[in-house]
Each structure stands twice: as structure tokens, then as C-alpha cells.
Design an enzyme around this catalytic site. Structure first.
Site, PDB file in Angstrom:
ATOM      1  N   GLU A   1       0.819  -1.222   0.000  1.00 20.90           N
ATOM      2  CA  GLU A   1       0.000   0.000   0.000  1.00 20.90           C
ATOM      3  C   GLU A   1       0.848   1.265   0.000  1.00 20.90           C
ATOM      4  O   GLU A   1       1.252   1.750   1.059  1.00 20.90           O
ATOM      5  CB  GLU A   1      -0.957   0.016   1.214  1.00 20.90           C
ATOM      6  CG  GLU A   1      -1.826   1.274   1.262  1.00 20.90           C
ATOM      7  CD  GLU A   1      -2.789   1.335   2.447  1.00 20.90           C
ATOM      8  OE1 GLU A   1      -2.690   0.481   3.342  1.00 20.90           O
ATOM      9  OE2 GLU A   1      -3.619   2.246   2.477  1.00 20.90           O
TER      10      GLU A   1
ATOM     11  N   LYS B   1      -2.536  -2.083  -3.089  1.00 18.45           N
ATOM     12  CA  LYS B   1      -3.583  -1.216  -2.517  1.00 18.45           C
ATOM     13  C   LYS B   1      -3.188   0.235  -2.740  1.00 18.45           C
ATOM     14  O   LYS B   1      -2.481   0.832  -1.922  1.00 18.45           O
ATOM     15  CB  LYS B   1      -3.759  -1.514  -1.026  1.00 18.45           C
ATOM     16  CG  LYS B   1      -4.747  -0.595  -0.314  1.00 18.45           C
ATOM     17  CD  LYS B   1      -5.201  -1.162   1.012  1.00 18.45           C
ATOM     18  CE  LYS B   1      -6.078  -0.157   1.756  1.00 18.45           C
ATOM     19  NZ  LYS B   1      -6.761  -0.735   2.914  1.00 18.45           N
TER      20      LYS B   1
ATOM     21  N   SER C   1      -9.889   4.106   0.459  1.00 20.93           N
ATOM     22  CA  SER C   1     -10.845   5.190   0.158  1.00 20.93           C
ATOM     23  C   SER C   1     -10.248   6.559   0.458  1.00 20.93           C
ATOM     24  O   SER C   1     -10.643   7.548  -0.184  1.00 20.93           O
ATOM     25  CB  SER C   1     -12.176   4.980   0.865  1.00 20.93           C
ATOM     26  OG  SER C   1     -12.046   4.935   2.265  1.00 20.93           O
ATOM     27  N   GLY C   2      -9.351   6.655   1.408  1.00 22.36           N
ATOM     28  CA  GLY C   2      -8.504   7.849   1.551  1.00 22.36           C
ATOM     29  C   GLY C   2      -9.177   9.156   1.916  1.00 22.36           C
ATOM     30  O   GLY C   2      -8.581  10.209   1.753  1.00 22.36           O
ATOM     31  N   GLY C   3     -10.430   9.103   2.382  1.00 23.61           N
ATOM     32  CA  GLY C   3     -11.116  10.349   2.724  1.00 23.61           C
ATOM     33  C   GLY C   3     -12.184  10.737   1.713  1.00 23.61           C
ATOM     34  O   GLY C   3     -12.841  11.767   1.866  1.00 23.61           O
TER      35      GLY C   3
ATOM     36  N   SER D   1     -10.673  -2.018  -0.700  1.00 23.98           N
ATOM     37  CA  SER D   1     -10.124  -2.365   0.614  1.00 23.98           C
ATOM     38  C   SER D   1     -10.343  -1.128   1.464  1.00 23.98           C
ATOM     39  O   SER D   1      -9.408  -0.442   1.865  1.00 23.98           O
ATOM     40  CB  SER D   1      -8.638  -2.698   0.491  1.00 23.98           C
ATOM     41  OG  SER D   1      -8.077  -2.910   1.779  1.00 23.98           O
TER      42      SER D   1
ATOM     43  N   ARG E   1     -12.800   3.795   6.019  1.00 29.98           N
ATOM     44  CA  ARG E   1     -13.871   4.757   6.270  1.00 29.98           C
ATOM     45  C   ARG E   1     -15.075   4.566   5.348  1.00 29.98           C
ATOM     46  O   ARG E   1     -16.218   4.669   5.783  1.00 29.98           O
ATOM     47  CB  ARG E   1     -13.318   6.189   6.145  1.00 29.98           C
ATOM     48  CG  ARG E   1     -12.461   6.592   7.321  1.00 29.98           C
ATOM     49  CD  ARG E   1     -11.560   7.767   7.004  1.00 29.98           C
ATOM     50  NE  ARG E   1     -10.443   7.390   6.143  1.00 29.98           N
ATOM     51  CZ  ARG E   1      -9.503   8.229   5.728  1.00 29.98           C
ATOM     52  NH1 ARG E   1      -9.562   9.500   6.074  1.00 29.98           N
ATOM     53  NH2 ARG E   1      -8.515   7.805   4.972  1.00 29.98           N
TER      54      ARG E   1
HETATM   55  P1  13P Z   1      -9.477   4.247   4.162  1.00 30.66           P
HETATM   56  O1  13P Z   1     -10.294   3.484   3.156  1.00 30.66           O
HETATM   57  O2  13P Z   1     -10.299   4.850   5.275  1.00 30.66           O
HETATM   58  O3  13P Z   1      -8.523   5.197   3.514  1.00 30.66           O
HETATM   59  O4  13P Z   1      -8.594   3.180   4.928  1.00 30.66           O
HETATM   60  C1  13P Z   1      -8.017   2.172   4.187  1.00 30.66           C
HETATM   61  C2  13P Z   1      -6.732   1.788   4.793  1.00 30.66           C
HETATM   62  O5  13P Z   1      -6.542   0.661   5.159  1.00 30.66           O
HETATM   63  C3  13P Z   1      -5.695   2.828   4.903  1.00 30.66           C
HETATM   64  O6  13P Z   1      -4.484   2.214   5.252  1.00 30.66           O
END
Ligand code: 13P
Length: 341
Positions: free
Chosen positions: A177, A222, A263-265, A291, A294
Site C-alpha cells: 500500500e 492497494k 478510500s482515503g477520505g 479495501s 472509512r
Molecule cells: P481508508 O479506506 O479509510 O482510507 O482506509 C483504508 C486503509 O486501510 C488505509 O491504510
């Protein structure tokens, strides 16, 4: 009896399924609980995660695997059943976040280097014993004036590559990731800047994975989507889909079985719309799925609110989001399905 990495990876991105990122560190889950006015204790964290993992329909139909934080991997539900058993009983795979966090990088103001390699070989052996079959490591790249630097991209990429090699040695599928932040400060960059940086990062990561002798067929990528900063959001769904697919095609070998986005926000609906647009409109050599942390959990957390009488409502909210993202993974999410619910 040991499962092949390649088979686990394929199962993680099975058609219409994706990963639930429930691996918030103790500090991060506290922030989430603060938003509903709930104290974060070992028991409240257990109750929240038990609500998610016991959402039987969602888990069986839409969730191929769950990323756990170390505490949860070894934790038991209220009735004493290990969480790993509950996850496996639903046909889902348990995974584990193994990095120890993005720490300020010495000599690189404003940038971080993700740590956690030191005792990783030993930890992986204990996680495998506890039932984990995949892992996650997140490197973080921030866009700002003069950032990112090559030094931070390279250091984070090399850490990701050696983490992945150690995972594969342990019989664990690495989720690699490298996150180019959308919601980092100042968050005013445009989508072209995100495309440029994401391409640079992914090229570097796949070079380093090759140098580290990582088996690409036994890993999952990811990435972030290619999107403008959270304080300058204006790209359309179509633009995000087009730019993301373009960068991925330029950088990710087709030997990689699957790509599962963070999803990153993004808002929950945006995260579904973007994923669906990619799957509906482009032919790609990899499975493309979710994956999400939030974007799978926000509405469930709110509906639950920390109250046992709301567990069913929280599970309904989680199941709805999981179903919407499952449709997105097949390219058939529609906005009216949100209204209908
Ligand atoms: P988000 O989808 O909330 O960004 O979290 C995914 C994640 O595992 C970040 O490391």
C-alpha cells in the site's frame, strides 16, 4: 497443507468481493470513536468490531478478507469466540496490519517513513499461527510545495518491497500500500499532479518489488485513486476513473492478480461511484476492488453510536455499504440504489 500465495491472493479479490480495512491503530480508532462521543476501551473496540464481523450477510457475500490490528487478531468476541474464527466461519480471510506507523523521516521535513521491519520476521510467524494469511503495510506520500521528494519515495518503496518479501517467506500474502494522500495538508493539488506523483511512486515500487524478488502473483496492490486534493475536489467521476486506470495500466504488471483501493477520505458514495466507473468502462488485466476503511464503516459507526440496542442498525448500514461496493466491483453500482435504501 499450506495454501499457495497465489490462491489466497485470487480469493482476496474474488468477483464482487473486497476487503474490509478494520485495522485502525488504537490512536486512529480513538479518533473515530471521538466522533460519536464514545470512549475507546478494549471492550468498546471489541464490541464495535464484533458488530461488523457478525454482520453475517455482508461478510459472507461481500467481504473476502478483513484487515485487523494486532489487538483484534488475538481478541475474542463477548462470548469467548476468537474473532479469527468468526471471520473464517463466514468464509472470509483474516489479515493483519504489520507496519508500526508512518514516522517523521529524518532529514526530510514534512515527509514520513513507515517503520516496522526490525522484528517483522518473528511477528509474521506469530500472526501466521494466529490464522492471518495476508498482511498490510502502508507507505505514505504527501503532496505539497516541493513534495514529495525522491528520497522519501525511494525509502518508503524499499521498505514496502522488503516487507513483501518477508511476508511471502512466511506464507502470507502482502498487501502493498503506497498511499499518495488526498487528504493531507494543504490538499490543494489538482488531479494532474496526483497522476504524476502516483505514476512515479508506482513505477518505483514495482522496480523495488522486482529487485526484492517478490512474486507478483502472490501479492495485492492497494493504491490511492488518482484524484485531486480534498480542498480542491472538482474532477468528475469519469475523470477520476480514466486517470486512475491510465496510471495503473502504465505501471502495474498484469501478473498482479488484483488491485484493492483505499478510500482515503472520499465520501462513501464517491468511493463506490469511482470504483464502479472503472469496472464498467475499462478492460483491465487485474481484478479491481475495494479495501476500504472509512468508506465501508462510516455509516455503520454512526448508526451504532456505541449503543448495544443499535447493533442491528449498525449492521444494516454496514451491509448496505458492502453491497454497494460489491456492485461497484462489478461495475453495476447506481446512484438510485443509494436512495432506495
Ligand atoms: P481508508 O479506506 O479509510 O482510507 O482506509 C483504508 C486503509 O486501510 C488505509 O491504510
Amino acid at each position: 497443507m499450506s495454501e499457495r500465495l497465489e490462491d489466497i491472493a485470487v480469493k482476496m479479490v474474488a468477483n464482487g468481493k473486497g476487503l474490509l480495512a478494520a485495522d485502525e491503530s488504537t490512536a486512529t480508532i480513538k479518533k473515530r470513536f471521538d466522533s460519536i462521543g464514545l470512549e475507546s476501551t478494549e471492550t468498546s473496540r471489541r464490541d464495535y468490531r464484533e458488530m461488523l464481523f457478525r454482520s453475517d450477510d455482508a461478510m459472507k457475500k461481500y467481504i473476502s478478507g478483513v484487515i485487523l490490528y494486532e489487538e483484534t487478531l488475538f481478541q475474542k468476541a463477548a462470548d469467548g469466540t476468537p474473532f479469527v474464527d468468526i471471520i473464517q466461519a463466514a468464509g472470509s480471510i483474516a489479515g493483519i496490519k504489520v507496519d508500526t506507523g508512518a514516522k517523521p523521516m529524518a532529514g526530510f521535513p514534512g515527509e514520513t517513513l513507515t517503520e516496522g521491519l526490525d522484528d517483522l520476521r518473528e511477528r509474521l510467524a506469530s500472526y501466521y499461527k494466529a490464522g492471518a494469511r495476508f498482511a498490510k503495510w502502508r507507505g505514505v506520500i504527501a503532496i505539497a510545495d516541493g513534495l514529495p521528494t525522491w528520497g522519501s519515495i525511494k525509502a518508503n518503496s524499499q521498505a514496502l518491497a522488503y516487507y513483501a518479501a518477508l511476508c511471502q517467506e512466511a506464507g502470507i500474502v502482502p498487501i502493498v500500500e503506497p498511499e499518495v494522500l488526498m487528504d493531507g495538508a494543504p490538499g490543494t493539488h489538482d488531479i494532474a499532479k496526483c497522476a504524476e506523483v502516483t505514476e512515479w511512486v508506482l513505477r518505483t515500487v514495482f522496480n523495488d518489488l522486482y529487485d526484492a524478488r517478490v512474486n507478483l502473483e502472490g501479492m495485492i496492490l492497494k493504491p490511492n485513486m488518482v484524484i485531486d486534493g480534498k480542498n480542491a475536489r472538482k474532477a468528475s467521476v469519469e475523470q477520476v476513473a480514466e486517470q486512475t486506470v491510465k496510471v495503473l495500466k502504465a505501471t502495474v504488471p498484469s501478473a498482479v492478480p488484483g488491485i484493492a483501493f483505499l478510500s482515503g477520505g472520499q465520501s462513501t458514495e464517491e468511493a463506490s461511484a469511482h470504483l464502479s466507473a472503472m469496472n464498467a468502462n475499462y478492460d483491465m488485466p487485474w481484478a479491481l476492488t475495494y479495501s476500504y476503511g472509512r468508506a465501508l464503516q462510516d455509516s455503520a459507526l454512526k448508526a451504532w453510536g456505541g449503543r448495544s440496542e443499535n447493533v442491528a442498525a449498525g449492521q444494516r448500514a454496514f451491509t448496505h455499504r458492502a453491497e454497494m461496493n460489491s456492485l461497484a466491483a462489478k461495475g453495476s453500482w447506481k446512484k438510485d440504489l443509494e436512495k432506495a435504501a
